[in-house]
Design an enzyme around this catalytic site. Structure first.
Site, PDB file in Angstrom:
ATOM      1  N   TYR A   1      -1.531  -1.020  10.604  1.00  0.00           N
ATOM      2  CA  TYR A   1      -1.726  -1.455   9.209  1.00  0.00           C
ATOM      3  C   TYR A   1      -0.563  -0.942   8.349  1.00  0.00           C
ATOM      4  O   TYR A   1       0.002  -1.693   7.548  1.00  0.00           O
ATOM      5  CB  TYR A   1      -3.068  -0.922   8.706  1.00  0.00           C
ATOM      6  CG  TYR A   1      -3.308  -1.089   7.225  1.00  0.00           C
ATOM      7  CD1 TYR A   1      -3.753  -2.303   6.701  1.00  0.00           C
ATOM      8  CD2 TYR A   1      -3.112  -0.025   6.333  1.00  0.00           C
ATOM      9  CE1 TYR A   1      -3.978  -2.450   5.337  1.00  0.00           C
ATOM     10  CE2 TYR A   1      -3.344  -0.161   4.979  1.00  0.00           C
ATOM     11  CZ  TYR A   1      -3.776  -1.377   4.477  1.00  0.00           C
ATOM     12  OH  TYR A   1      -4.000  -1.519   3.129  1.00  0.00           O
TER      13      TYR A   1
ATOM     14  N   SER B   1       0.861  -1.186   0.000  1.00  0.00           N
ATOM     15  CA  SER B   1       0.000   0.000   0.000  1.00  0.00           C
ATOM     16  C   SER B   1       0.897   1.236   0.000  1.00  0.00           C
ATOM     17  O   SER B   1       2.037   1.180   0.488  1.00  0.00           O
ATOM     18  CB  SER B   1      -0.860   0.020   1.264  1.00  0.00           C
ATOM     19  OG  SER B   1      -1.487   1.280   1.405  1.00  0.00           O
TER      20      SER B   1
END
Ligand code: NAP
Length: 262
Positions: free
Chosen positions: A166, A153
């Site tokens: 995360y 990401s």
């Protein structure tokens, strides 16, 4: 080894791909692009109803021989073994692995992350990617080579403080990409990573469906829009294709030009 293709050949003809978390969003779009580009695909996710629905859609479009599906919760050992075995049973081999599953059960600063949430995030986002790689790589090796792609990401590169744990898990995948690429290069297996910006999916709906937050986030993108899952599927298929034959251990960012820190 570079192959020449005639106009009827597709770049991934003869390849067999496992894509985790592929019944919707980026995983589904990736599965679809890989089959468009010639691969046979094994799709998977936790819920049988989602697997059945995705298989039906893709089989209707591409035929029953090219598409199969199986339930696989990536952190369950029996599910992972079954995913691999079913792929071998249906297609005879594995040459591509796309590690796409992730979870994010909490938002907030990393120091406020409860231990259990940290463990869950790392179990699904990092450990399962590592274990599946360990389990699948020997199959790719035995076919003389192929490709592995991890879905990280933009938050793994520029951490999002409100998605602290995360973000750290997605940074870990950048490291995994480099070390696995080094281990597998001699076996003709290329290992790369894609770092999507914000893509309109269920997973990102808390960001994209909140009017003031999405306005704030869009200001940081040169392209002033969120991405579509297909715009990541095409990058992943490229990374698996002969067009990327000299690329390994790299991270490809597809973020619509995300310019500033999140
Ligand atoms: P999504 O559209 O919400 O789809 C999630 C998929 O994952 C579903 O098919 C779901 O099906 C499956 N799934 C969830 N947990 C699973 C598990 N433990 N094991 C196996 N399958 C599981 O999500 P997405 O946005 O496409 O996200 C896919 C990947 O892209 C993730 O790694 C995410 O971190 C990354 N990413 C997304 C964005 C974004 O903005 N959307 C940005 C950067 C990176 P079931 O419910 O049936 O399991």
């Amino acid at each position: 080894m570079t192959k020449m293709y005639s106009s009827t050949n597709k770049p991934l003809d003869g390849h067999v791909a496992i894509i985790t978390a592929s019944t919707e969003g980026i995983g589904f779009a990736t599965a679809k692009q890989l089959v468009v580009d010639g691969a046979s695909i094994m799709i998977s996710s936790r819920k049988k109803s989602n697997v059945d629905k995705a298989v039906e859609i893709l089989q209707n479009e591409f035929g029953e021989n090219k598409v199969h599906g199986v339930v696989c919760h990536v952190s369950k050992k029996e599910d992972r073994q079954n995913l691999i075995q079913e792929t071998i049973n249906k297609f005879g081999c594995i040459t591509i692995f796309v590690s796409n599953a992730a979870t994010n059960p909490v938002s907030g600063s990393v120091l406020d992350c409860p231990d259990e949430a940290w463990d869950k995030i790392f179990d699904i986002n990092v450990k399962s990617a590592f274990l599946l790689t360990k389990e699948i790589a020997p199959h790719i090796k035995s076919r003389g080579g192929g490709s592995i792609v991890y879905v990280s990401s933009i938050a793994g590169i520029n951490p999002m403080p409100m998605l602290g744990a995360y973000s750290v898990s997605k940074t870990a995948l950048l490291g995994l990409t480099k070390v696995v690429a080094a281990d597998l290069a001699e076996h003709n297996i290329r290992v790369n990573c894609v770092a999507p910006g914000i893509i309109k999916t269920k997973f990102a709906s808390a960001l994209t469906e909140n009017e003031s937050l999405s306005e704030y986030l869009l200001q940081m993108k040169l392209m002033k829009r969120f991405g579509r899952p297909e715009e990541i599927g095409s990058v992943i298929s490229f990374l698996c294709s002969p067009s990327a034959s000299f690329i390994t251990g790299e991270v490809l960012v597809a973020s619509g030009g995300m310019t500033s820190r999140l």
